[in-house]
Design a protein around this motif. Structure first.
Motif, PDB file in Angstrom:
ATOM      1  N   PRO A 168       5.142   1.273  -8.499  1.00 35.76           N
ATOM      2  CA  PRO A 168       5.199   0.704  -7.354  1.00 35.76           C
ATOM      3  C   PRO A 168       5.662  -0.809  -7.161  1.00 35.76           C
ATOM      4  N   PHE A 169       6.434  -1.265  -8.037  1.00 34.56           N
ATOM      5  CA  PHE A 169       6.711  -2.698  -8.042  1.00 34.56           C
ATOM      6  C   PHE A 169       8.279  -2.969  -7.667  1.00 34.56           C
TER       7      PHE A 169
ATOM      8  N   THR B 206       2.635  -0.602 -14.427  1.00 33.75           N
ATOM      9  CA  THR B 206       3.469   0.675 -13.984  1.00 33.75           C
ATOM     10  C   THR B 206       3.489   1.749 -14.835  1.00 33.75           C
ATOM     11  N   ILE B 207       3.689   1.398 -15.986  1.00 42.14           N
ATOM     12  CA  ILE B 207       3.615   2.610 -17.197  1.00 42.14           C
ATOM     13  C   ILE B 207       2.379   3.332 -17.348  1.00 42.14           C
ATOM     14  N   ASN B 208       1.292   2.567 -16.925  1.00 43.68           N
ATOM     15  CA  ASN B 208      -0.105   3.224 -16.878  1.00 43.68           C
ATOM     16  C   ASN B 208      -0.284   4.288 -15.674  1.00 43.68           C
TER      17      ASN B 208
ATOM     18  N   THR C 104       0.709  -1.237   0.028  1.00 45.57           N
ATOM     19  CA  THR C 104       0.093  -0.033  -0.031  1.00 45.57           C
ATOM     20  C   THR C 104       0.783   1.424  -0.053  1.00 45.57           C
ATOM     21  N   LEU C 105       1.991   1.173   1.105  1.00 45.73           N
ATOM     22  CA  LEU C 105       2.714   2.417   1.006  1.00 45.73           C
ATOM     23  C   LEU C 105       3.423   2.600  -0.422  1.00 45.73           C
ATOM     24  N   SER C 106       3.818   1.512  -0.973  1.00 50.46           N
ATOM     25  CA  SER C 106       4.580   1.578  -2.533  1.00 50.46           C
ATOM     26  C   SER C 106       3.804   2.237  -3.487  1.00 50.46           C
ATOM     27  N   THR C 107       2.401   1.612  -3.354  1.00 49.58           N
ATOM     28  CA  THR C 107       1.645   2.162  -4.447  1.00 49.58           C
ATOM     29  C   THR C 107       1.134   3.569  -4.426  1.00 49.58           C
ATOM     30  N   LEU C 108       0.572   3.684  -3.127  1.00 44.61           N
ATOM     31  CA  LEU C 108      -0.116   4.995  -2.809  1.00 44.61           C
ATOM     32  C   LEU C 108       0.643   6.393  -2.402  1.00 44.61           C
ATOM     33  N   VAL C 109       2.121   5.827  -2.164  1.00 46.83           N
ATOM     34  CA  VAL C 109       2.723   7.036  -1.541  1.00 46.83           C
ATOM     35  C   VAL C 109       4.188   7.123  -2.221  1.00 46.83           C
TER      36      VAL C 109
ATOM     37  N   PRO D 264      10.213  -6.209  -4.854  1.00 45.29           N
ATOM     38  CA  PRO D 264      11.115  -5.670  -3.888  1.00 45.29           C
ATOM     39  C   PRO D 264      10.300  -4.405  -3.388  1.00 45.29           C
ATOM     40  N   CYS D 265       9.166  -4.658  -2.625  1.00 43.88           N
ATOM     41  CA  CYS D 265       8.533  -3.480  -2.098  1.00 43.88           C
ATOM     42  C   CYS D 265       8.573  -3.668  -0.487  1.00 43.88           C
TER      43      CYS D 265
END
Length: 392
Positions: free
Chosen positions: A158-159, A273-275, A29-34, A337-338
């Motif tokens: 975020p990946f 990722t690219i989107n 969640t942190l990786s994706t949204l922050v 690696p998140c």
């Protein structure tokens, strides 16, 4: 950006699976949204500043300047990694190390953006932006990465994120990881990693991005940006939900079938990722101070870098190193690696295990779990970077 597989050492995961799953969910969640939005915003701001300040009326000259600065700088910092690691050791001068390492990240980040911008712009200027031209170059680049088993290098937040940990801070993995290389082969290895693998990665990113510009609500920048965000985050969620299935397949499959399955999974994650990147990037262009672009770029460049430094994740902006598809054993090759919150708990558990082991040693009572101090088996963590959560 970019990442090899990751893994927290088995002996340091703790005994509660539910607790580890919760920490994993928080990390994702942190990786994706922050972290991902901050990294994208930094890149957009830096790229835009160069657009505005370096020969803004001469695209070809501007692209050449970025190419020279980007390629030379990335190659030089890759070659100098061992020297920098010895010169700026955290155990000698802590404050000097902290300040110097963050300056290194700021410089390397600026160099990385120019590396990508130069190649991207020159390809646009001289190869054309028609669907046929873009599609053919992109397909060739994908085949090149797949043939060299380097599709994993398409990864980005975020990946793939990188915490600013002292271990391996200046390390840049090379394409040919031969420790016995002489200096000439070492330099060639670094140059190949930057100029060949790095360029192919830029070509694939540019191709996918350009095709989205052509076909996803062309002429409607706001709607197109929001559509990219929606598509991107849907693909990100699907990719993360597929992790248990993919880990099972990675453990059970072998040979070319395993590599093919891993590559398909990496391409799905790359599309997400690219989107996400394109959606956030274009939303900022369209909605954030659109009449004052220079100020808009400066704010996203400086503020986002500062925030990443404060949350100890500034290395996430870097594109460095080469990682090989399916190289790790078992499920590690599809484990993104998140690692952020889990690293904190791993350090805490590691200290507890070290203290317990020391007490047993003093009382002459060895225990089976003493090996947990090094995590049983060591697993490489990534980054674009790269850190190794199992290293102390």
């Amino acid at each position: 950006m970019r990442g090899s597989t990751a893994g927290i050492s088995d002996g340091l995961k703790g005994s509660s699976k539910s607790h580890y799953r919760l920490l994993t969910f928080l990390d994702l969640t942190l990786s994706t949204l922050v972290i991902a939005p901050l990294v994208v915003s930094y890149w957009r701001g830096t790229w835009g500043l160069v657009d505005q300040l370096v020969y803004p009326n001469d695209p070809t000259r501007s692209a050449i300047v970025s190419c020279v600065f980007g390629y030379a700088g990335t190659a030089a910092l890759t070659v100098a990694q061992n020297f920098l690691g010895e010169l700026l050791h955290p155990n000698t001068h802590r404050l000097t190390y902290y300040v110097s390492s963050r300056i290194y990240t700021a410089v390397f980040g600026f160099v990385c953006v120019n590396h990508w911008r130069g190649g991207w712009m020159l390809l646009d200027l001289h190869a054309g932006t028609s669907p046929a031209a873009v599609g053919s170059v992109t397909a060739a680049a994908v085949v090149g990465l797949a043939a060299s088993r380097t599709l994993r290098n398409l990864s980005a937040p975020p990946f793939a994120i990188a915490a600013d940990r002292r271990e391996g801070y200046f390390e840049v993995p090379r394409a040919f990881k031969d420790s016995n290389q002489n200096i000439s082969w070492y330099i060639l290895d670094c140059v190949f990693s930057v100029c060949v693998v790095g360029t192919l990665v830029v070509f694939v990113w540019r191709g996918h991005w350009s095709l989205l510009e052509i076909y996803l609500y062309p002429g409607q920048p706001g709607k197109s940006a929001f559509a990219s965000i929606v598509i991107g985050y849907i693909l990100v969620i699907i990719t993360f939900l597929l992790q248990p299935v993919m880990k099972y397949l990675a453990r059970t499959l072998t040979g070319i079938i395993r590599l093919l399955v891993v590559d398909i999974y990496l391409l799905i994650s790359f599309s997400g990722t690219i989107n996400v990147w394109r959606g956030i990037w274009n939303c900022l262009n369209y909605y954030f101070l659109p009449t004052m672009p220079l100020l808009s770029y400066f704010i996203t460049h400086s503020l986002c870098f500062l925030l990443l430094v404060l949350i100890n994740s500034s290395n996430s902006i870097l594109v460095r190193g080469v990682y090989i598809d399916g190289q790790e054993a078992g499920e590690q090759c599809v484990d993104f690696p998140c690692y952020y919150i889990r690293l904190f708990f791993q350090e805490k558990r590691k200290k507890k295990l070290m203290k317990s082991s020391e007490q047993r040693r003093l009382s002459h009572k060895p225990a089976e779990n003493d090996n947990l101090l090094i995590g049983g088996k060591t697993q490489e963590v990534v980054s674009n970077h790269s850190t190794n959560p199992s290293a102390v």
